[in-house]
Motif scaffolding. Structure first.
Motif, PDB file in Angstrom:
ATOM      1  N   UNK A  74       0.737  -1.142   0.265  1.00 31.24           N
ATOM      2  CA  UNK A  74      -0.127   0.093  -0.206  1.00 31.24           C
ATOM      3  C   UNK A  74       0.880   1.201  -0.094  1.00 31.24           C
ATOM      4  N   UNK A  75       0.493   2.530  -0.440  1.00 31.03           N
ATOM      5  CA  UNK A  75       0.943   3.612  -0.455  1.00 31.03           C
ATOM      6  C   UNK A  75       0.402   4.389   0.784  1.00 31.03           C
ATOM      7  N   UNK A  76       0.938   5.847   0.822  1.00 28.50           N
ATOM      8  CA  UNK A  76       0.473   6.656   2.096  1.00 28.50           C
ATOM      9  C   UNK A  76      -1.116   6.481   2.043  1.00 28.50           C
ATOM     10  N   UNK A  77      -1.855   6.612   3.024  1.00 31.95           N
ATOM     11  CA  UNK A  77      -3.148   6.469   3.112  1.00 31.95           C
ATOM     12  C   UNK A  77      -3.628   7.567   4.351  1.00 31.95           C
ATOM     13  N   UNK A  78      -4.828   8.094   3.922  1.00 31.34           N
ATOM     14  CA  UNK A  78      -5.353   9.019   4.790  1.00 31.34           C
ATOM     15  C   UNK A  78      -6.418   8.277   5.954  1.00 31.34           C
ATOM     16  N   UNK A  79      -5.913   7.763   6.872  1.00 36.68           N
ATOM     17  CA  UNK A  79      -6.028   7.050   7.971  1.00 36.68           C
ATOM     18  C   UNK A  79      -5.858   7.673   9.244  1.00 36.68           C
ATOM     19  N   UNK A  80      -6.373   7.153  10.350  1.00 39.96           N
ATOM     20  CA  UNK A  80      -6.239   8.064  11.756  1.00 39.96           C
ATOM     21  C   UNK A  80      -5.032   7.650  12.124  1.00 39.96           C
TER      22      UNK A  80
ATOM     23  N   UNK B 144      -8.722  -0.602   0.200  1.00 43.07           N
ATOM     24  CA  UNK B 144      -9.845  -1.624   0.496  1.00 43.07           C
ATOM     25  C   UNK B 144     -10.290  -2.224  -1.056  1.00 43.07           C
ATOM     26  N   UNK B 145     -10.422  -1.520  -2.044  1.00 41.17           N
ATOM     27  CA  UNK B 145     -10.494  -2.059  -3.442  1.00 41.17           C
ATOM     28  C   UNK B 145      -9.572  -2.893  -3.718  1.00 41.17           C
ATOM     29  N   UNK B 146      -8.225  -2.411  -3.425  1.00 45.68           N
ATOM     30  CA  UNK B 146      -7.172  -3.569  -3.965  1.00 45.68           C
ATOM     31  C   UNK B 146      -7.114  -4.626  -3.110  1.00 45.68           C
ATOM     32  N   UNK B 147      -7.341  -4.630  -1.858  1.00 46.02           N
ATOM     33  CA  UNK B 147      -7.422  -5.604  -1.082  1.00 46.02           C
ATOM     34  C   UNK B 147      -8.355  -6.919  -1.525  1.00 46.02           C
ATOM     35  N   UNK B 148      -9.714  -6.426  -1.624  1.00 51.86           N
ATOM     36  CA  UNK B 148     -10.641  -7.265  -2.471  1.00 51.86           C
ATOM     37  C   UNK B 148     -10.213  -7.773  -3.623  1.00 51.86           C
TER      38      UNK B 148
ATOM     39  N   UNK C  41      -7.855 -10.581  -3.079  1.00 49.21           N
ATOM     40  CA  UNK C  41      -8.379 -11.669  -2.649  1.00 49.21           C
ATOM     41  C   UNK C  41      -8.780 -12.630  -3.613  1.00 49.21           C
ATOM     42  N   UNK C  42      -9.042 -12.180  -4.701  1.00 48.86           N
ATOM     43  CA  UNK C  42      -9.724 -12.886  -5.974  1.00 48.86           C
ATOM     44  C   UNK C  42      -8.899 -13.126  -6.948  1.00 48.86           C
ATOM     45  N   UNK C  43      -7.735 -12.302  -7.052  1.00 46.01           N
ATOM     46  CA  UNK C  43      -7.043 -12.252  -8.300  1.00 46.01           C
ATOM     47  C   UNK C  43      -5.946 -13.444  -8.401  1.00 46.01           C
ATOM     48  N   UNK C  44      -5.590 -14.114  -7.477  1.00 47.61           N
ATOM     49  CA  UNK C  44      -4.570 -15.047  -7.361  1.00 47.61           C
ATOM     50  C   UNK C  44      -3.201 -14.420  -7.622  1.00 47.61           C
ATOM     51  N   UNK C  45      -2.658 -13.375  -7.317  1.00 43.62           N
ATOM     52  CA  UNK C  45      -1.430 -12.763  -7.818  1.00 43.62           C
ATOM     53  C   UNK C  45      -0.600 -13.001  -6.370  1.00 43.62           C
ATOM     54  N   UNK C  46       0.495 -12.938  -6.652  1.00 42.04           N
ATOM     55  CA  UNK C  46       1.720 -12.950  -5.303  1.00 42.04           C
ATOM     56  C   UNK C  46       1.465 -11.837  -4.666  1.00 42.04           C
ATOM     57  N   UNK C  47       1.753 -10.739  -5.506  1.00 35.51           N
ATOM     58  CA  UNK C  47       1.739  -9.352  -4.948  1.00 35.51           C
ATOM     59  C   UNK C  47       0.662  -8.262  -5.614  1.00 35.51           C
ATOM     60  N   UNK C  48       0.004  -7.493  -5.109  1.00 27.87           N
ATOM     61  CA  UNK C  48      -0.568  -6.264  -5.908  1.00 27.87           C
ATOM     62  C   UNK C  48       0.163  -5.044  -5.295  1.00 27.87           C
ATOM     63  N   UNK C  49       0.581  -4.216  -6.167  1.00 25.68           N
ATOM     64  CA  UNK C  49       1.154  -2.601  -5.557  1.00 25.68           C
ATOM     65  C   UNK C  49       0.077  -1.818  -6.040  1.00 25.68           C
ATOM     66  N   UNK C  50      -0.221  -1.070  -5.027  1.00 22.80           N
ATOM     67  CA  UNK C  50      -1.082   0.174  -5.142  1.00 22.80           C
ATOM     68  C   UNK C  50      -0.604   1.403  -5.245  1.00 22.80           C
TER      69      UNK C  50
ATOM     70  N   UNK D  52      -6.816   5.482  -8.063  1.00 25.47           N
ATOM     71  CA  UNK D  52      -5.399   5.291  -8.449  1.00 25.47           C
ATOM     72  C   UNK D  52      -5.432   4.677  -9.853  1.00 25.47           C
ATOM     73  N   UNK D  53      -4.980   5.524 -10.754  1.00 23.36           N
ATOM     74  CA  UNK D  53      -4.778   5.038 -12.208  1.00 23.36           C
ATOM     75  C   UNK D  53      -3.855   3.677 -12.387  1.00 23.36           C
ATOM     76  N   UNK D  54      -2.972   3.948 -11.457  1.00 23.72           N
ATOM     77  CA  UNK D  54      -1.895   2.645 -11.818  1.00 23.72           C
ATOM     78  C   UNK D  54      -2.849   1.474 -11.432  1.00 23.72           C
ATOM     79  N   UNK D  55      -3.610   1.470 -10.126  1.00 19.63           N
ATOM     80  CA  UNK D  55      -4.694   0.326  -9.895  1.00 19.63           C
ATOM     81  C   UNK D  55      -5.457   0.172 -10.608  1.00 19.63           C
ATOM     82  N   UNK D  56      -5.876   1.081 -11.532  1.00 19.88           N
ATOM     83  CA  UNK D  56      -6.838   0.612 -12.592  1.00 19.88           C
ATOM     84  C   UNK D  56      -6.061  -0.328 -13.688  1.00 19.88           C
ATOM     85  N   UNK D  57      -4.935   0.390 -14.123  1.00 19.21           N
ATOM     86  CA  UNK D  57      -4.309  -0.502 -15.093  1.00 19.21           C
ATOM     87  C   UNK D  57      -3.773  -2.049 -14.481  1.00 19.21           C
ATOM     88  N   UNK D  58      -3.585  -1.883 -13.214  1.00 20.95           N
ATOM     89  CA  UNK D  58      -3.235  -3.192 -12.619  1.00 20.95           C
ATOM     90  C   UNK D  58      -4.330  -4.359 -12.764  1.00 20.95           C
TER      91      UNK D  58
END
Length: 331
Positions: free
Chosen positions: A183-189, A215-219, A222-231, A297-303
């Protein structure tokens, strides 16, 4: 039948957004966290989405408690399909300003918490020969930065865990899948409740995204069966940059990494942190950076559509090559 999903640290930040994401998709969700008030609020959101929810008060640093939680989940919700290891703890501090107890606590939650979740999930998934475990990582799993050595060390350790477990599963010819989301930097508490030994309020550096992007990347993972997902393109930039010129990145971070994580606003005298005990209040998913956090994230869209992107690139390359060949022959 609805998927049964477990989310640790599921009441705030990325965890809260991930619970909402799966609930909207119709999954039944078990929420593991330490603050009962936030657990109750998160359960209400899941139920409002029409899904079943199970709340479990647990500290993921306690392996026996995580195992007991897994047993209860399977008894009350059913067999776990997806286990998301999201809970973490952090501290903004130089390495030598941290106590051993502080460093160990970050490691116990951020690393061993995921180890405990993975063991509990595998214990149940392996006999069924199905299921997915998501390790929630970070850009900092590849590239450490100043003031976050304990957190970076834990995320680096998760990378080793992933690399070890996956070939073991392949050796067993298991259909259980383990993946990691960086994950990248995120706006969380986290910037308002992580322990800090720096005087100004900590802040994120660089481009920051809303937790729903994660959250969208995690879901998806969970279904894509890739080793890693960079966001996020900043994640790709940081990881590739470190691979190409790690020493230069060291110099850059020495010049910018400490001051860059300081907001310039003094920390409140009565500020509470969640390193050893939860901070009360329903902090939900977002932090204080809504004014500059990116919702996509346009990168995640391409991913997500990398096969189509690759096909399009190949088709474009072929077309360009054919055009060049025809023009050469005509000439």
């Amino acid at each position: 039948m609805a998927e049964v999903v477990v989310v640790t640290g599921g009441t705030a930040g990325v965890g809260r957004a991930t619970v909402r994401e799966f609930a909207r998709a119709g999954a039944d969700v078990a929420i593991l966290a330490r603050d009962q008030g936030r657990i109750d609020a998160t359960v209400a959101e899941v139920q409002a989405a029409g899904a079943r929810a199970l709340s479990i008060f647990v500290d993921v640093a306690d392996g026996a408690a995580v195992e007991a939680a897994a047993e209860r989940i399977e008894q009350e919700l059913g067999a776990v399909d997806i286990w998301v290891n999201n809970a973490f703890a952090g501290i903004f501090s130089s390495f030598m300003d941290m106590s051993e107890a502080e460093y160990r606590r970050v490691t116990d939650v951020s690393y061993f918490g995921q180890v405990h979740g993975t063991r509990a999930a595998l214990k149940r998934m392996l006999p069924r020969d199905r299921g997915t475990i998501v390790l929630v990582g970070s850009t900092l799993a590849y590239r450490g930065i100043p003031l976050q050595s304990a957190y970076c060390g834990a995320k680096h350790a998760l990378q080793g865990l992933l690399d070890s477990i996956r070939p073991e599963l392949e050796y067993r010819d298991s259909k259980v899948h383990v993946t990691m989301v960086q994950l990248p930097a995120l706006n969380t508490p986290q910037f308002d409740w992580a322990r800090a030994h720096i005087r100004p309020k900590p802040r994120s550096v660089g481009r920051i995204y809303q937790p729903e992007v994660a959250a969208r990347a995690i879901r998806f993972a969970a279904h894509a069966r890739r080793k890693e997902v960079w966001v996020g393109y900043t994640t790709v930039q940081a990881i590739r940059g470190d691979q190409l010129a790690s020493s230069l990145v060291d110099e850059y971070l020495a010049a910018t990494g400490v001051e860059g994580q300081s907001s310039g606003v003094p920390i409140e005298a009565d500020r509470q942190d969640n390193l050893f005990d939860p901070v009360p209040g329903d902090f939900a998913a977002h932090g204080r950076f809504d004014d500059r956090a990116h919702e996509t994230s346009w990168q995640m869209g391409l991913n997500r559509h990398r096969a189509a992107v690759a096909d399009g690139f190949a088709a474009g390359t072929l077309a360009a090559g054919m055009d060049w060949l025809l023009r050469r022959r005509r000439g």
